[in-house]
Design an enzyme around this catalytic site. Structure first.
Site, PDB file in Angstrom:
ATOM      1  N   GLU A  45      61.003  -7.647  37.138  1.00  0.00           N
ATOM      2  CA  GLU A  45      61.469  -6.628  38.086  1.00  0.00           C
ATOM      3  C   GLU A  45      60.802  -6.809  39.446  1.00  0.00           C
ATOM      4  OE1 GLU A  45      61.523  -1.716  38.250  1.00  0.00           O
ATOM      5  OE2 GLU A  45      60.114  -2.747  36.921  1.00  0.00           O
ATOM      6  N   LYS A 113      69.030  -0.303  39.057  1.00  0.00           N
ATOM      7  CA  LYS A 113      68.237   0.554  38.175  1.00  0.00           C
ATOM      8  C   LYS A 113      68.773   1.989  38.202  1.00  0.00           C
ATOM      9  CE  LYS A 113      63.285   1.235  37.191  1.00  0.00           C
ATOM     10  NZ  LYS A 113      61.939   0.873  37.704  1.00  0.00           N
ATOM     11  N   CYS A 149      63.740  -2.151  33.401  1.00  0.00           N
ATOM     12  CA  CYS A 149      62.470  -1.468  33.138  1.00  0.00           C
ATOM     13  C   CYS A 149      62.681  -0.057  32.575  1.00  0.00           C
ATOM     14  CB  CYS A 149      61.613  -1.440  34.407  1.00  0.00           C
ATOM     15  SG  CYS A 149      59.856  -1.091  34.077  1.00  0.00           S
ATOM     16  N   LYS A 181      49.125   0.603  26.031  1.00  0.00           N
ATOM     17  CA  LYS A 181      50.477   0.499  26.596  1.00  0.00           C
ATOM     18  C   LYS A 181      51.380  -0.409  25.757  1.00  0.00           C
ATOM     19  CE  LYS A 181      53.259   1.566  30.083  1.00  0.00           C
ATOM     20  NZ  LYS A 181      52.896   1.216  31.471  1.00  0.00           N
ATOM     21  N   LEU A 291      22.417  -4.986  43.556  1.00  0.00           N
ATOM     22  CA  LEU A 291      21.989  -5.087  42.152  1.00  0.00           C
ATOM     23  C   LEU A 291      20.712  -4.270  42.004  1.00  0.00           C
ATOM     24  CD1 LEU A 291      22.787  -6.502  39.486  1.00  0.00           C
ATOM     25  CD2 LEU A 291      21.223  -8.343  40.115  1.00  0.00           C
ATOM     26  N   SER A 292      20.819  -3.134  41.337  1.00  0.00           N
ATOM     27  CA  SER A 292      19.716  -2.167  41.315  1.00  0.00           C
ATOM     28  C   SER A 292      18.785  -2.304  40.131  1.00  0.00           C
ATOM     29  CB  SER A 292      20.305  -0.750  41.310  1.00  0.00           C
ATOM     30  OG  SER A 292      20.964  -0.500  40.070  1.00  0.00           O
ATOM     31  N   ASP A 296      25.266  -0.154  35.647  1.00  0.00           N
ATOM     32  CA  ASP A 296      26.541  -0.266  36.349  1.00  0.00           C
ATOM     33  C   ASP A 296      26.597  -1.510  37.218  1.00  0.00           C
ATOM     34  OD1 ASP A 296      27.580   2.235  35.377  1.00  0.00           O
ATOM     35  OD2 ASP A 296      26.243   3.242  36.772  1.00  0.00           O
ATOM     36  N   SER A 297      25.587  -1.705  38.051  1.00  0.00           N
ATOM     37  CA  SER A 297      25.596  -2.884  38.922  1.00  0.00           C
ATOM     38  C   SER A 297      25.484  -4.167  38.117  1.00  0.00           C
ATOM     39  CB  SER A 297      24.488  -2.788  39.969  1.00  0.00           C
ATOM     40  OG  SER A 297      23.207  -2.776  39.384  1.00  0.00           O
ATOM     41  N   ASN A 373      19.974  10.731  50.454  1.00  0.00           N
ATOM     42  CA  ASN A 373      21.216  10.077  50.865  1.00  0.00           C
ATOM     43  C   ASN A 373      21.003   9.078  51.992  1.00  0.00           C
ATOM     44  OD1 ASN A 373      22.735  11.401  48.950  1.00  0.00           O
ATOM     45  ND2 ASN A 373      23.418  13.018  50.331  1.00  0.00           N
ATOM     46  N   THR A 397      29.870   0.018  42.900  1.00  0.00           N
ATOM     47  CA  THR A 397      29.524  -0.079  41.477  1.00  0.00           C
ATOM     48  C   THR A 397      29.538   1.266  40.750  1.00  0.00           C
ATOM     49  OG1 THR A 397      27.148   0.084  41.983  1.00  0.00           O
ATOM     50  CG2 THR A 397      28.105  -2.121  41.893  1.00  0.00           C
ATOM     51  N   LYS A 521      35.570  12.958  48.388  1.00  0.00           N
ATOM     52  CA  LYS A 521      34.918  11.653  48.237  1.00  0.00           C
ATOM     53  C   LYS A 521      35.886  10.639  47.643  1.00  0.00           C
ATOM     54  CE  LYS A 521      30.102  13.173  47.658  1.00  0.00           C
ATOM     55  NZ  LYS A 521      28.895  13.073  46.811  1.00  0.00           N
TER      56      LYS A 521
END
Length: 552
Positions: A45, A113, A149, A181, A291-292, A296-297, A373, A397, A521
Site C-alpha cells: 500500500e 480504498k 489494507c 499485531k 552514558l550515565s 536506560d542509557s 535541572n 534515553t 513535555k
C-alpha cells in the site's frame, strides 16, 4: 488456459517522499519477477510515496508528481509481468488511497480504498475520500480481488469481490507493528477466508517511518485458514509464490515458512529498525548519547551499537559531584563491552559558572529542583554541542514510565533527535536488557554475550542530581507505577477501576496527576518507535492544558 500463476511478493521498504527511488525499487522488483517468469509483482500500500504521508498527500503538486511517476513506471515496465503498487490517485471525484495495476505499458485497473482507518495512528478520513468497492481484475488466467489494507478488516469488500468473480484475494498493506499485531492480522484474514472460501495473500510493507515501524511478516492462507506461506518480519524480502488451479479452485502452493520470534525479540527488532531508518532516511550514520551508568542509557547504547555498529556510536559520560564511582565504572564497562568510544566531559566547571551568573537573581532562595535541572540541562547543552560539531544525532534515553509522569527534564535529558525507549516501560527496560544479554542474532552488529553488566540492571535507579537520590524517592516502585500506567494509558481505565484492581487510591491519583501535567513535555519530546497499543503521540492525543481530573 494455464493452471499455474506466479506472483512475486515484494515486501520492501520505501522512503517517504522519495518517489524516484521508490519507483526504481519497484522496477528492480519487477525485473526480478520477469526473470523468475512471474505473471505479476505486488508491492505494498502507498509504496510509491511511502506511508504514512500525513498531510503531505493533501498537496496537489505531490499527488500530481506521484501520478505522473506511476504512468512513467507503467511505460517502463511494459514488456513483462503486471505490477500492483500503491500510490495516491486524484480526479474530479476526489483524492484516494489507491492500488494501481499496471500491465502492457498502461494502467489497467485501480482499486480505491473503501474503508479508511480513523483510529490508533491513522486518520485517513481526514486525508482521503471513500472509494467505491471495486470488482476483480484479470491477470492472465486469474481473477484477482484486492481489498486495500483496512478493506480486509470488514466483510463487505471481500464478499463483494467473491460474489463478482474473484478467485483469490490479494491484500496490500501498510500495517505498522505493535505487540501482538501478527495474531490480530491472522484472526481478521482467516475470517475473510472462511467467509469467501478464497485463498488470501497478505502483503505488508517493512521499514521505519517516524514513530511507526512496518514489520512485514507477509503471509498467505488457503481456504479453511491453512497457512501456506509466512515471510520473515522486519526484513526486505522478494518471494515468488505459485498458485495452482485445482478442482476446488485456486490454491497457494506451500512455500517459505519463516519462524516468527517472540514478543521480546520483536520489540527489540522494531527498536533497531525504527532507529536505523529514522537515521538513514534523515541522512545520519552516527549517533551519540549520554552514558550515565544507569540501565536506560546502557540499553540505548546497545540498541545503537546493534543498529549501526559500535564504531558509529559515541558515548559521553558527564559527571558531577553527585556522580557515584559505581556509575563511572559501569558506564566505562558498558562502553568497553560494546566497543564504543567513551568521552568524559565533567559538568562541574560549567555548573559553577551558571551558579555564579545566577547568584544575584537567586540570592536568598533555597536550592531545590531548579538547581538539579540546571545539571541536566548543562548535559543536554554539551551533548548537543558535540552532536552539532561532529554531525552525529543525539539519542535521548528516557523510558515510557519517565516520559509518562514527567520524570525527565525538558531541554535536559529530553534533548535529542530520537528516543529508542519512548514506548518501553521501565520494567520492560530491565527485562529487555536481560533478554539481550542472553540472546544474539545475526542482525545485531554489537558483540554477543553479557554486554550490559548485571550490576547496571540490578542497582536502584537514580538520576544522581542530588546526594543519595533514588527514583523511588519521587515515584512509586516501577512495578507499581508501570501497572498503574498500563491501566490508565493503554486500557483507559478510570481511577475507580484501577483502585478496584488493588492499587492504593492516593498513589493512583498522584500518578494520574503527573500523567496529565506532563503532557506539555511529551508535546516537545523526540519521536521513538511505537511498540504498544497506546504510544505517546498519534495513539494518544491529549490537550496540554487540561483541568479535568477523575474524581470517581
Amino acid at each position: 488456459m494455464t493452471d499455474r500463476f506466479r506472483l512475486t511478493l515484494a515486501q520492501l521498504n520505501p522512503t517517504l517522499g522519495a518517489l524516484a527511488a521508490n519507483a526504481a525499487k519497484a522496477r528492480a522488483a519487477w525485473e526480478q519477477a520477469r526473470a523468475a517468469g512471474a505473471d505479476m509483482v505486488a508491492l505494498p500500500e502507498m509504496f510509491l510515496t511511502g506511508y504514512q504521508t500525513q498531510d503531505l498527500v493533501l498537496k496537489p503538486a505531490f499527488v500530481a508528481d506521484a501520478m505522473a511517476r506511476m504512468e512513467a513506471l507503467a511505460a517502463a515496465c511494459a514488456d513483462g509481468p503486471a505490477i500492483g503498487i500503491g500510490a495516491p490517485f486524484a480526479d474530479e471525484s476526489g483524492l484516494y488511497n489507491a492500488w494501481w495495476v499496471l500491465q502492457g505499458g498502461r494502467v489497467v485497473a485501480r482499486m480505491l480504498k473503501h474503508h479508511r482507518p480513523n483510529d490508533d495512528v491513522f486518520d485517513e478520513v481526514r486525508l482521503f475520500d471513500e472509494g467505491p468497492i471495486s470488482g476483480p481484475y484479470r491477470i492472465g488466467p486469474l481473477r484477482i480481488g484486492t481489498p486495500v489494507c483496512e478493506d480486509a478488516w470488514y466483510e463487505d469488500v471481500a464478499e463483494t469481490l467473491a460474489e463478482t468473480g474473484a478467485e483469490v484475494l490479494l491484500v496490500p498493506n501498510g500495517s505498522p507493528y505493535r505487540r501482538g499485531k501478527l495474531d490480530l492480522r491472522m484472526n481478521v484474514t482467516v475470517a475473510r477466508v472462511v467467509e469467501t472460501g478464497l485463498p488470501l495473500i497478505y502483503l505488508n510493507a517493512v521499514g521505519g517511518q517516524d514513530d511507526q515501524v512496518f514489520d512485514g511478516a507477509s503471509f498467505a492462507l488457503n481456504p479453511g485458514g491453512a497457512l501456506a506461506l509466512q515471510l520473515p518480519p522486519f526484513e526486505e524480502v522478494i518471494e515468488h509464490v505459485d498458485l495452482a488451479r485445482t478442482p476446488q479452485g485456486w490454491r497457494v502452493v506451500p512455500g517459505q515458512m519463516a519462524a516468527q520470534p517472540d514478543a521480546w525479540e520483536q520489540d527489540y527488532r522494531a527498536m533497531l529498525l525504527g532507529l536505523k531508518d529514522y537515521l538513514g532516511k534523515s541522512g545520519f550514520s552516527k549517533v551519540l548519547l549520554g552514558l550515565s551508568g544507569g540501565v536506560d542509557s546502557a540499553l540505548v547504547a546497545v540498541i545503537a551499537a546493534d543498529t549501526l555498529g559500535p564504531q558509529n556510536v559515541r558515548c559521553v559520560m558527564l559527571p558531577s559531584e553527585f556522580t557515584a564511582r559505581d556509575s563511572l565504572e559501569d558506564a566505562a564497562e558498558v562502553a568497553r563491552r560494546l566497543g564504543c568510544r567513551l568521552d568524559t566531559v565533567p559538568i562541574e566547571g560549567a555548573r559553577g559558572a551558571v551558579a555564579t551568573a545566577l547568584a544575584a537573581v537567586m540570592a536568598g532562595t533555597t536550592p531545590d529542583v531548579t538547581e538539579e535541572n540546571i545539571q541536566s540541562r548543562l548535559r543536554g547543552l554539551m551533548l548537543m554541542a558535540i552532536a552539532n560539531k561532529f554531525g552525529e544525532m543525539l539519542l535521548t534515553t528516557g523510558n515510557k514510565s519517565e516520559v509518562a509522569v514527567g520524570y525527565c527534564t525538558i531541554y535536559g535529558d529530553m534533548a535529542g533527535g530520537y528516543n529508542p525507549l519512548k514506548d518501553l516501560y521501565k520494567t520492560r527496560v530491565f527485562e529487555t536488557c536481560r533478554w539481550r544479554n542472553a540472546n544474539h542474532r545475526a542482525w545485531m552488529a554489537a558483540p554477543a554475550g553479557e554486554v550490559i553488566p548485571p550490576r547496571v540492571i540490578d542497582k536502584p535507579p537514580t538520576a544522581e542530581l542530588r546526594a543519595g537520590q533514588r527514583d523511588q524517592d519521587s515515584l512509586p516502585p516501577y512495578e507499581v507505577l508501570d501497572a498503574i500506567l498500563e491501566r490508565l494509558v493503554e486500557a483507559d481505565q478510570s481511577v475507580a477501576e484501577v483502585v478496584a484492581a488493588g492499587f492504593d487510591r492516593a498513589t493512583v491519583k498522584r500518578v494520574e496527576h503527573l500523567l496529565y501535567i506532563s503532557e506539555w513535555k511529551r508535546f516537545q519530546a523526540a519521536p521513538g518507535p511505537r511498540l504498544s497499543t497506546r504510544a505517546f503521540w498519534l495513539d494518544r492525543r491529549y490537550p496540554i492544558v487540561n483541568r479535568w481530573r477523575d474524581e470517581g
